[in-house]
Enzyme design. Sequence first.
Site, PDB file in Angstrom:
ATOM      1  N   ASN A 392      24.269  66.885  64.005  1.00  0.00           N
ATOM      2  CA  ASN A 392      24.937  67.748  63.046  1.00  0.00           C
ATOM      3  C   ASN A 392      25.784  68.817  63.737  1.00  0.00           C
ATOM      4  O   ASN A 392      27.018  68.738  63.740  1.00  0.00           O
ATOM      5  CB  ASN A 392      23.893  68.404  62.129  1.00  0.00           C
ATOM      6  CG  ASN A 392      24.522  69.154  60.979  1.00  0.00           C
ATOM      7  OD1 ASN A 392      25.727  69.356  60.950  1.00  0.00           O
ATOM      8  ND2 ASN A 392      23.716  69.569  60.031  1.00  0.00           N
ATOM      9  N   ASP A 393      25.140  69.783  64.359  1.00  0.00           N
ATOM     10  CA  ASP A 393      25.882  70.893  64.954  1.00  0.00           C
ATOM     11  C   ASP A 393      26.842  70.448  66.054  1.00  0.00           C
ATOM     12  O   ASP A 393      27.893  71.045  66.236  1.00  0.00           O
ATOM     13  CB  ASP A 393      24.902  71.933  65.503  1.00  0.00           C
ATOM     14  CG  ASP A 393      24.051  72.537  64.397  1.00  0.00           C
ATOM     15  OD1 ASP A 393      24.568  72.657  63.268  1.00  0.00           O
ATOM     16  OD2 ASP A 393      22.882  72.865  64.651  1.00  0.00           O
ATOM     17  N   VAL A 394      26.485  69.368  66.775  1.00  0.00           N
ATOM     18  CA  VAL A 394      27.329  68.941  67.896  1.00  0.00           C
ATOM     19  C   VAL A 394      28.593  68.223  67.442  1.00  0.00           C
ATOM     20  O   VAL A 394      29.437  67.871  68.258  1.00  0.00           O
ATOM     21  CB  VAL A 394      26.556  68.043  68.889  1.00  0.00           C
ATOM     22  CG1 VAL A 394      25.389  68.804  69.500  1.00  0.00           C
ATOM     23  CG2 VAL A 394      26.082  66.770  68.233  1.00  0.00           C
ATOM     24  N   VAL A 395      28.743  68.016  66.130  1.00  0.00           N
ATOM     25  CA  VAL A 395      29.989  67.426  65.612  1.00  0.00           C
ATOM     26  C   VAL A 395      30.614  68.342  64.571  1.00  0.00           C
ATOM     27  O   VAL A 395      31.402  67.902  63.749  1.00  0.00           O
ATOM     28  CB  VAL A 395      29.740  66.028  64.981  1.00  0.00           C
ATOM     29  CG1 VAL A 395      29.360  65.023  66.048  1.00  0.00           C
ATOM     30  CG2 VAL A 395      28.666  66.078  63.904  1.00  0.00           C
ATOM     31  N   ALA A 433      21.239  75.117  63.563  1.00  0.00           N
ATOM     32  CA  ALA A 433      21.865  76.438  63.548  1.00  0.00           C
ATOM     33  C   ALA A 433      21.899  77.022  62.140  1.00  0.00           C
ATOM     34  O   ALA A 433      22.281  78.165  61.941  1.00  0.00           O
ATOM     35  CB  ALA A 433      23.271  76.360  64.121  1.00  0.00           C
TER      36      ALA A 433
END
Lengths: 466, 103
Positions: A392-395, A433
């Site tokens: 999720n956060d890494v994209v 996050a």
Amino acid sequence: METTFILNLSYLIGVLTFVFGLRLLGSPDTARKGNMLAAFGMTFSVLVTLFIPMDDAPNNYLWIFTGLMIGGLIGWRTAIKVKMTDMPQLVSILNGLGGACAALLATTELLPYFQGTLEMSNVQLAIGIFALLIGLVSFSGSLLAYGKLQGLIKDSQVKLPKHGIINLVMLFTVLGLGIVLSFFSGPSTMFFIFIGITLIYGFSFVAPIGGADMPVVISLLNSMTGLSAAAAGFIYQSQLMIVGGILVGAAGTILTILMCQAMNRSLLNVIIGGFGSAGGAAIGSDSDGKTAKTISVTDMAIQLFYSQSVVFVPGYGLAVAQAQKTVKELEDLLDKNGVDVKYAIHPVAGRMPGHMNVLLAEANVPYPKLLDMDEANDILPNTDVVVVVGANDVVNPAAEDSPGSSIYGMPVLQVWKAKNVIVLKRSMSPGYAGIQNPLFFNDKTKMLFGDAKHTLSELTKEVKTL
Amino acid sequence: MEQFIAVFNENLFFIYLLIFTIILGFEVISKVPTILHTPLMSGANAISGVVLIGAILLIRTAGSDEYLRLILGLLGIILGTINIVGGFKVTDRMLDMFKKKAK
């Protein structure tokens, strides 16, 4: 004279095998040889240390061999049995044992001094205290990290209010005591109090750090174990221990820096607390008035099967769902139809540096298909379909275009540049996050909800019918 | 200050060793690619088990009736050996899985 020469020569050989062994770890082709080389050097040095004749030494071989047998057996069995998903735990616990070993040595060497039966110079004393401090923190910290990763301890159980301040106070106490002991000496009671507080500090230091920050902690603890080994090497004037320890310290330090960069956070920020305390309030404005589009399994299967290039973006959710092998199965089917399949792996995709690569390698994915972030970002604009699995956060594009976001500035995989994006996810809930991901509302994006493993095996079935 | 200078002069060899090893370590390890970071870590772990050497020296030189030293040393040997054997073995297991082509 001759025995000293043999001993020194053997340690020199040992040092060289460590350096060249690590050098060979620079490529997947030679890495296995490198590891073997270092293991050989270690065995050789240990054997020489065991059997080199020493004047008037009681030797106590019974004690030594008992220890070697017990340790060897436990180590071997653990290494053979451990699951690849549990690697972070294993590395943590091994790391803690290394720290404990250095701390034990330092304690044994320092104790006679504090009991008044041995003279030591200030330098020896300070180095001993340093080895003890770092070793102890690494030991208790690694134990807690192990407990957290193994799921035995929840973050909320060990996190205190104002934990950052508590840790700061403890750190100064520990350092202060250490300096007093090193330069002004003290009674043996003070020495034991120092040991006790340092152990507690190790726990307390790791306590507030959790979740996606674990890779940083593991790397940091790793470098501390290395340093304590090096410091213990100074006590024994052993170049082999010094060099070995520093190499480990360097590895841990580099990985710590890389992990922090991958999250765009300073080490201090990670140590003091997670996103929660950093004020990462939910920024969901992008999603207002927009709804995410969904896609059916059948449509997705067709889209994947008839594209030219597909990139999978695996996140920790993939490992949690144990879906690595299912992805590989899907990859094989697509591969047969001439689809170019690659995997884009963000540095913090797992619970320790490089973890996701090991999990995919275990599922027999050939390593040339595993792309790091820079390689992936180069090919993403020309990719037909990106499949995000449990990441999720890494994209999250907010990291690039939304300065108010708490992950702004974090390097991410630019999946939105691809022609199509399909996100496999349990629900719309935000990631670690705690922030909304505008990617889900992008015109190119379609969502497919459900358990990753289940969805992927359904997909595989569909693709087989095509 | 005088004490510092004395310490510096006496340990000059070790200070050189320290500095050059740090530089060498960073040079060698920064060349390890991302995909091998987990094996790097477990391999490095095994290397930090080099403290075993210290534990062996400790026991070999301890008097046969110094039970505190012997017991602490024994513990050290057990921990160090777990580290070395477990670390190298698990690294080997992982690296064995990295293949260029699928079976």
